[in-house]
Scaffold this motif. Structure first.
Motif, PDB file in Angstrom:
ATOM      1  N   SER A  84     -24.648  60.102  94.469  1.00  0.00           N
ATOM      2  CA  SER A  84     -23.766  58.518  94.614  1.00  0.00           C
ATOM      3  C   SER A  84     -22.459  59.123  94.443  1.00  0.00           C
ATOM      4  CB  SER A  84     -24.340  57.819  93.401  1.00  0.00           C
ATOM      5  OG  SER A  84     -23.925  58.313  92.201  1.00  0.00           O
ATOM      6  N   LEU A  85     -22.235  60.244  93.687  1.00  0.00           N
ATOM      7  CA  LEU A  85     -20.581  60.677  93.779  1.00  0.00           C
ATOM      8  C   LEU A  85     -20.237  61.542  94.998  1.00  0.00           C
ATOM      9  CD1 LEU A  85     -20.827  62.304  90.151  1.00  0.00           C
ATOM     10  CD2 LEU A  85     -19.684  59.878  91.077  1.00  0.00           C
ATOM     11  N   MET A  86     -21.187  61.870  95.878  1.00  0.00           N
ATOM     12  CA  MET A  86     -20.849  62.676  97.147  1.00  0.00           C
ATOM     13  C   MET A  86     -20.421  61.712  98.239  1.00  0.00           C
ATOM     14  SD  MET A  86     -20.955  65.596  96.245  1.00  0.00           S
ATOM     15  CE  MET A  86     -20.703  66.508  97.427  1.00  0.00           C
ATOM     16  N   VAL A  87     -20.371  60.379  98.146  1.00  0.00           N
ATOM     17  CA  VAL A  87     -19.857  59.402  98.990  1.00  0.00           C
ATOM     18  C   VAL A  87     -18.230  59.847  99.388  1.00  0.00           C
ATOM     19  CG1 VAL A  87     -19.467  57.080  99.640  1.00  0.00           C
ATOM     20  CG2 VAL A  87     -21.490  57.714  98.546  1.00  0.00           C
ATOM     21  N   GLN A  88     -17.876  60.002 100.645  1.00  0.00           N
ATOM     22  CA  GLN A  88     -16.596  60.134 100.758  1.00  0.00           C
ATOM     23  C   GLN A  88     -15.668  59.279 100.189  1.00  0.00           C
ATOM     24  OE1 GLN A  88     -15.660  60.599 104.857  1.00  0.00           O
ATOM     25  NE2 GLN A  88     -13.687  61.584 104.649  1.00  0.00           N
ATOM     26  N   ASP A  89     -14.563  59.617  99.650  1.00  0.00           N
ATOM     27  CA  ASP A  89     -13.540  58.650  99.341  1.00  0.00           C
ATOM     28  C   ASP A  89     -14.011  58.146  97.817  1.00  0.00           C
ATOM     29  OD1 ASP A  89     -11.551  59.429 100.853  1.00  0.00           O
ATOM     30  OD2 ASP A  89     -12.290  58.018 102.201  1.00  0.00           O
ATOM     31  N   LYS A  90     -15.110  58.334  97.153  1.00  0.00           N
ATOM     32  CA  LYS A  90     -15.747  57.861  96.021  1.00  0.00           C
ATOM     33  C   LYS A  90     -14.649  58.136  94.920  1.00  0.00           C
ATOM     34  CE  LYS A  90     -19.027  55.994  93.571  1.00  0.00           C
ATOM     35  NZ  LYS A  90     -19.991  55.277  93.552  1.00  0.00           N
ATOM     36  N   GLU A  91     -14.519  56.960  94.230  1.00  0.00           N
ATOM     37  CA  GLU A  91     -13.791  57.224  92.917  1.00  0.00           C
ATOM     38  C   GLU A  91     -14.527  56.466  91.761  1.00  0.00           C
ATOM     39  OE1 GLU A  91      -8.976  57.069  92.719  1.00  0.00           O
ATOM     40  OE2 GLU A  91      -9.503  55.278  92.327  1.00  0.00           O
ATOM     41  N   VAL A  92     -14.524  57.095  90.698  1.00  0.00           N
ATOM     42  CA  VAL A  92     -15.078  56.394  89.604  1.00  0.00           C
ATOM     43  C   VAL A  92     -14.225  56.152  88.649  1.00  0.00           C
ATOM     44  CG1 VAL A  92     -16.848  56.964  87.730  1.00  0.00           C
ATOM     45  CG2 VAL A  92     -17.430  57.809  89.853  1.00  0.00           C
ATOM     46  N   ARG A  93     -13.932  54.842  88.053  1.00  0.00           N
ATOM     47  CA  ARG A  93     -12.943  54.540  87.380  1.00  0.00           C
ATOM     48  C   ARG A  93     -13.373  53.481  86.400  1.00  0.00           C
ATOM     49  NH1 ARG A  93      -7.494  54.604  87.968  1.00  0.00           N
ATOM     50  NH2 ARG A  93      -6.797  55.879  89.539  1.00  0.00           N
ATOM     51  N   GLY A  94     -12.787  53.539  85.363  1.00  0.00           N
ATOM     52  CA  GLY A  94     -13.257  52.299  84.131  1.00  0.00           C
ATOM     53  C   GLY A  94     -13.645  52.993  82.965  1.00  0.00           C
ATOM     54  N   TRP A  95     -14.200  51.806  82.037  1.00  0.00           N
ATOM     55  CA  TRP A  95     -14.580  52.251  80.666  1.00  0.00           C
ATOM     56  C   TRP A  95     -16.026  52.236  80.594  1.00  0.00           C
ATOM     57  CZ3 TRP A  95     -11.368  53.150  76.703  1.00  0.00           C
ATOM     58  CH2 TRP A  95     -10.370  52.958  76.741  1.00  0.00           C
ATOM     59  N   TYR A  96     -16.504  53.341  79.978  1.00  0.00           N
ATOM     60  CA  TYR A  96     -18.094  53.620  79.904  1.00  0.00           C
ATOM     61  C   TYR A  96     -18.339  53.510  78.571  1.00  0.00           C
ATOM     62  CZ  TYR A  96     -17.854  54.321  84.901  1.00  0.00           C
ATOM     63  OH  TYR A  96     -17.750  53.932  86.316  1.00  0.00           O
ATOM     64  N   PHE A  97     -19.536  52.911  77.999  1.00  0.00           N
ATOM     65  CA  PHE A  97     -20.236  53.303  76.884  1.00  0.00           C
ATOM     66  C   PHE A  97     -20.605  54.948  76.685  1.00  0.00           C
ATOM     67  CE2 PHE A  97     -20.770  48.743  77.086  1.00  0.00           C
ATOM     68  CZ  PHE A  97     -20.308  48.359  75.808  1.00  0.00           C
ATOM     69  N   LEU A  98     -20.586  55.376  75.632  1.00  0.00           N
ATOM     70  CA  LEU A  98     -21.101  56.697  75.499  1.00  0.00           C
ATOM     71  C   LEU A  98     -22.547  56.434  74.614  1.00  0.00           C
ATOM     72  CD1 LEU A  98     -18.523  58.815  73.522  1.00  0.00           C
ATOM     73  CD2 LEU A  98     -19.498  59.343  75.790  1.00  0.00           C
ATOM     74  N   LEU A  99     -23.701  56.969  75.686  1.00  0.00           N
ATOM     75  CA  LEU A  99     -24.868  56.541  74.899  1.00  0.00           C
ATOM     76  C   LEU A  99     -25.575  57.592  74.336  1.00  0.00           C
ATOM     77  CD1 LEU A  99     -25.934  55.176  78.654  1.00  0.00           C
ATOM     78  CD2 LEU A  99     -25.056  53.866  77.010  1.00  0.00           C
ATOM     79  N   GLY A 100     -26.825  57.219  73.638  1.00  0.00           N
ATOM     80  CA  GLY A 100     -27.449  58.161  73.035  1.00  0.00           C
ATOM     81  C   GLY A 100     -27.853  59.271  73.876  1.00  0.00           C
ATOM     82  N   GLU A 101     -28.465  60.535  73.416  1.00  0.00           N
ATOM     83  CA  GLU A 101     -28.442  61.692  74.184  1.00  0.00           C
ATOM     84  C   GLU A 101     -29.723  61.211  75.301  1.00  0.00           C
ATOM     85  OE1 GLU A 101     -29.447  66.506  74.290  1.00  0.00           O
ATOM     86  OE2 GLU A 101     -29.616  65.468  72.304  1.00  0.00           O
ATOM     87  N   GLU A 102     -30.796  60.851  74.900  1.00  0.00           N
ATOM     88  CA  GLU A 102     -31.984  60.470  75.882  1.00  0.00           C
ATOM     89  C   GLU A 102     -31.559  59.625  76.910  1.00  0.00           C
ATOM     90  OE1 GLU A 102     -36.411  58.948  75.831  1.00  0.00           O
ATOM     91  OE2 GLU A 102     -35.732  59.900  74.120  1.00  0.00           O
ATOM     92  N   LEU A 103     -31.063  58.473  76.771  1.00  0.00           N
ATOM     93  CA  LEU A 103     -30.548  57.524  77.457  1.00  0.00           C
ATOM     94  C   LEU A 103     -29.325  58.052  78.449  1.00  0.00           C
ATOM     95  CD1 LEU A 103     -31.035  54.709  78.776  1.00  0.00           C
ATOM     96  CD2 LEU A 103     -29.629  53.855  76.951  1.00  0.00           C
ATOM     97  N   GLY A 104     -28.529  58.678  77.850  1.00  0.00           N
ATOM     98  CA  GLY A 104     -27.157  59.095  78.599  1.00  0.00           C
ATOM     99  C   GLY A 104     -27.481  60.218  79.576  1.00  0.00           C
ATOM    100  N   ARG A 105     -28.568  60.837  79.505  1.00  0.00           N
ATOM    101  CA  ARG A 105     -28.930  61.916  80.428  1.00  0.00           C
ATOM    102  C   ARG A 105     -29.666  61.401  81.501  1.00  0.00           C
ATOM    103  NH1 ARG A 105     -29.954  67.002  79.692  1.00  0.00           N
ATOM    104  NH2 ARG A 105     -29.021  68.216  77.937  1.00  0.00           N
ATOM    105  N   SER A 106     -29.882  60.152  81.763  1.00  0.00           N
ATOM    106  CA  SER A 106     -30.409  59.413  82.916  1.00  0.00           C
ATOM    107  C   SER A 106     -29.550  58.414  83.450  1.00  0.00           C
ATOM    108  CB  SER A 106     -31.900  58.836  82.241  1.00  0.00           C
ATOM    109  OG  SER A 106     -31.919  57.913  81.626  1.00  0.00           O
ATOM    110  N   LYS A 107     -28.323  57.903  82.705  1.00  0.00           N
ATOM    111  CA  LYS A 107     -27.625  56.603  83.330  1.00  0.00           C
ATOM    112  C   LYS A 107     -26.446  56.596  82.579  1.00  0.00           C
ATOM    113  CE  LYS A 107     -28.792  52.473  82.107  1.00  0.00           C
ATOM    114  NZ  LYS A 107     -29.599  51.428  81.950  1.00  0.00           N
TER     115      LYS A 107
END
Length: 140
Positions: A84-107
């Motif tokens: 999903s990050l490989m889309v041309q001109d893709k920019e990820v911006r914003g605030w994101y929650f820090l998740l627990g290790e198990e959940l954060g590894r998948s989303k």
């Protein structure tokens, strides 16, 4: 005479890498920001991504590191699908929650915009939010 001993507080650090990966040495770390509750990491990292990496995830972990005891405590993490990050001109911006290790590894989980301002920002301490999402990161 007054003797003071200053014990430096641990400092946050980010670690970024592609997972799953059998070699933890393929992950990169930001510089440590000592004694800071609101660190800003102004560093850029690049990863070579071939066809075999498209099924992987970009894992971002935040650690509270103590340089004196050489120990670190995981504060939370999030991950993004490499494809999903490989889309041309893709920019990820914003605030994101820090998740627990198990959940954060998948989303990743975006902090919702403020209902009256429309801006993304960390929730006020009195607002309720999902369990285990006590920390948040602004990603640009």
């Amino acid at each position: 005479m007054l003797n003071l001993t200053v014990i430096p507080r641990p400092g946050p650090r980010l670690q970024v890498g592609l997972v799953p990966d059998s070699e933890p040495g393929n992950r990169v770390k930001t510089d440590l920001v000592p004694s800071c509750n609101n660190p800003i990491f102004l560093q850029t990292f690049s990863f070579v991504v071939g066809v075999e990496e498209l099924h992987k995830r970009l894992l971002v972990t935040m650690w509270d590191s103590d340089v004196h005891t050489r120990t670190s405590q995981l504060l939370g993490c999030m991950s993004f699908a490499v494809r999903s990050l490989m889309v041309q001109d893709k920019e990820v911006r914003g605030w994101y929650f820090l998740l627990g290790e198990e959940l954060g590894r998948s989303k990743h989980l975006v902090v919702p915009p403020h209902p009256t301002h429309g801006h993304h920002h960390p929730p006020h301490p009195t607002h309720s939010h999902p369990p285990h999402h006590d920390h948040h990161v602004s990603w640009t």
